[in-house]
Scaffold this motif. Sequence first.
Motif, PDB file in Angstrom:
ATOM      1  N   GLU A 110      -3.552  -4.111 -21.640  1.00  0.00           N
ATOM      2  CA  GLU A 110      -3.990  -4.079 -20.243  1.00  0.00           C
ATOM      3  C   GLU A 110      -2.949  -3.460 -19.315  1.00  0.00           C
ATOM      4  OE1 GLU A 110      -6.824  -8.076 -20.020  1.00  0.00           O
ATOM      5  OE2 GLU A 110      -4.665  -8.299 -19.813  1.00  0.00           O
ATOM      6  N   ASN A 111      -3.456  -2.837 -18.259  1.00  0.00           N
ATOM      7  CA  ASN A 111      -2.614  -2.390 -17.157  1.00  0.00           C
ATOM      8  C   ASN A 111      -2.831  -3.318 -15.966  1.00  0.00           C
ATOM      9  OD1 ASN A 111      -1.557  -0.035 -18.366  1.00  0.00           O
ATOM     10  ND2 ASN A 111      -3.438   1.083 -17.913  1.00  0.00           N
ATOM     11  N   TYR A 112      -1.841  -3.363 -15.083  1.00  0.00           N
ATOM     12  CA  TYR A 112      -2.048  -4.137 -13.859  1.00  0.00           C
ATOM     13  C   TYR A 112      -1.579  -3.334 -12.656  1.00  0.00           C
ATOM     14  CZ  TYR A 112       2.963  -5.166 -14.054  1.00  0.00           C
ATOM     15  OH  TYR A 112       4.336  -5.058 -14.103  1.00  0.00           O
ATOM     16  N   ARG A 113      -2.144  -3.699 -11.502  1.00  0.00           N
ATOM     17  CA  ARG A 113      -1.727  -3.082 -10.241  1.00  0.00           C
ATOM     18  C   ARG A 113      -1.603  -4.197  -9.214  1.00  0.00           C
ATOM     19  NH1 ARG A 113      -6.083  -0.304  -8.463  1.00  0.00           N
ATOM     20  NH2 ARG A 113      -6.199  -1.398  -6.481  1.00  0.00           N
ATOM     21  N   ILE A 114      -0.516  -4.173  -8.464  1.00  0.00           N
ATOM     22  CA  ILE A 114      -0.269  -5.213  -7.464  1.00  0.00           C
ATOM     23  C   ILE A 114      -0.535  -4.646  -6.074  1.00  0.00           C
ATOM     24  CG2 ILE A 114       1.488  -6.710  -6.447  1.00  0.00           C
ATOM     25  CD1 ILE A 114       2.880  -6.753  -9.187  1.00  0.00           C
ATOM     26  N   ASP A 115      -1.405  -5.308  -5.324  1.00  0.00           N
ATOM     27  CA  ASP A 115      -1.695  -4.925  -3.935  1.00  0.00           C
ATOM     28  C   ASP A 115      -1.250  -6.045  -3.012  1.00  0.00           C
ATOM     29  OD1 ASP A 115      -2.797  -2.495  -4.318  1.00  0.00           O
ATOM     30  OD2 ASP A 115      -4.865  -3.073  -3.909  1.00  0.00           O
ATOM     31  N   LYS A 116      -0.263  -5.769  -2.170  1.00  0.00           N
ATOM     32  CA  LYS A 116       0.129  -6.770  -1.170  1.00  0.00           C
ATOM     33  C   LYS A 116      -0.697  -6.532   0.083  1.00  0.00           C
ATOM     34  CE  LYS A 116       4.655  -7.604  -1.032  1.00  0.00           C
ATOM     35  NZ  LYS A 116       6.121  -7.344  -1.010  1.00  0.00           N
ATOM     36  N   LEU A 117      -1.464  -7.540   0.501  1.00  0.00           N
ATOM     37  CA  LEU A 117      -2.439  -7.333   1.571  1.00  0.00           C
ATOM     38  C   LEU A 117      -1.891  -7.582   2.965  1.00  0.00           C
ATOM     39  CD1 LEU A 117      -5.761  -8.697   0.133  1.00  0.00           C
ATOM     40  CD2 LEU A 117      -4.674  -6.503  -0.151  1.00  0.00           C
ATOM     41  N   GLU A 118      -1.060  -8.583   3.124  1.00  0.00           N
ATOM     42  CA  GLU A 118      -0.597  -8.923   4.465  1.00  0.00           C
ATOM     43  C   GLU A 118       0.707  -9.699   4.362  1.00  0.00           C
ATOM     44  OE1 GLU A 118      -2.568 -12.776   5.862  1.00  0.00           O
ATOM     45  OE2 GLU A 118      -4.234 -11.745   4.894  1.00  0.00           O
ATOM     46  N   THR A 119       1.504  -9.636   5.407  1.00  0.00           N
ATOM     47  CA  THR A 119       2.695 -10.465   5.491  1.00  0.00           C
ATOM     48  C   THR A 119       2.535 -11.321   6.720  1.00  0.00           C
ATOM     49  OG1 THR A 119       3.893  -8.589   4.566  1.00  0.00           O
ATOM     50  CG2 THR A 119       5.195 -10.415   5.381  1.00  0.00           C
ATOM     51  N   ALA A 120       2.054 -12.542   6.504  1.00  0.00           N
ATOM     52  CA  ALA A 120       1.712 -13.412   7.649  1.00  0.00           C
ATOM     53  C   ALA A 120       2.972 -13.969   8.295  1.00  0.00           C
ATOM     54  CB  ALA A 120       0.807 -14.532   7.171  1.00  0.00           C
TER      55      ALA A 120
END
Lengths: 79, 79
Positions: free
Chosen positions: B69-79
């Motif tokens: 498997e491959n993975y991808r990390i998406d950081k959506l927000e820094t609250a």
Amino acid sequence: MKVHVHVSLKPGVLDPQGRAIHHALEGLGFEGVNDVRAGRLIELDVADSVSDEALDEMCRKLLANMVIENYRIDKLETA
Amino acid sequence: MKVHVHVSLKPGVLDPQGRAIHHALEGLGFEGVNDVRAGRLIELDVADSVSDEALDEMCRKLLANMVIENYRIDKLETA
């Protein structure tokens, strides 16, 4: 055309898989993880002629369980 | 901080779940679907102090099977 469908449990729906992942991350010593929710990612490769309505219908009829899940459609490219 | 981890099978790895979805879509009468791949979407809520390296390690140690498997990390927000 590449289309990504993200399917995730609605808020409030119990997520045992997410809890198991959360527990395992803590067991591995990772700190600062507040919550984990597990969902599905379905990658479709469809003809450019496929309409948004058809994609929506695929999600509602098969890909997501509308009672407990939400979905989001991401169109990535139009080759 | 909300982080989405997308885990998908590497190209060439057999995907019976994706094939089943593909087959079911055709059975429902949807046309123009060339390929379907099934993956996972893991939504994490982590403290802002969690580093990119820690997120990467979570994926490699637990969330994704690096062999297939491959993975991808998406950081959506820094609250």
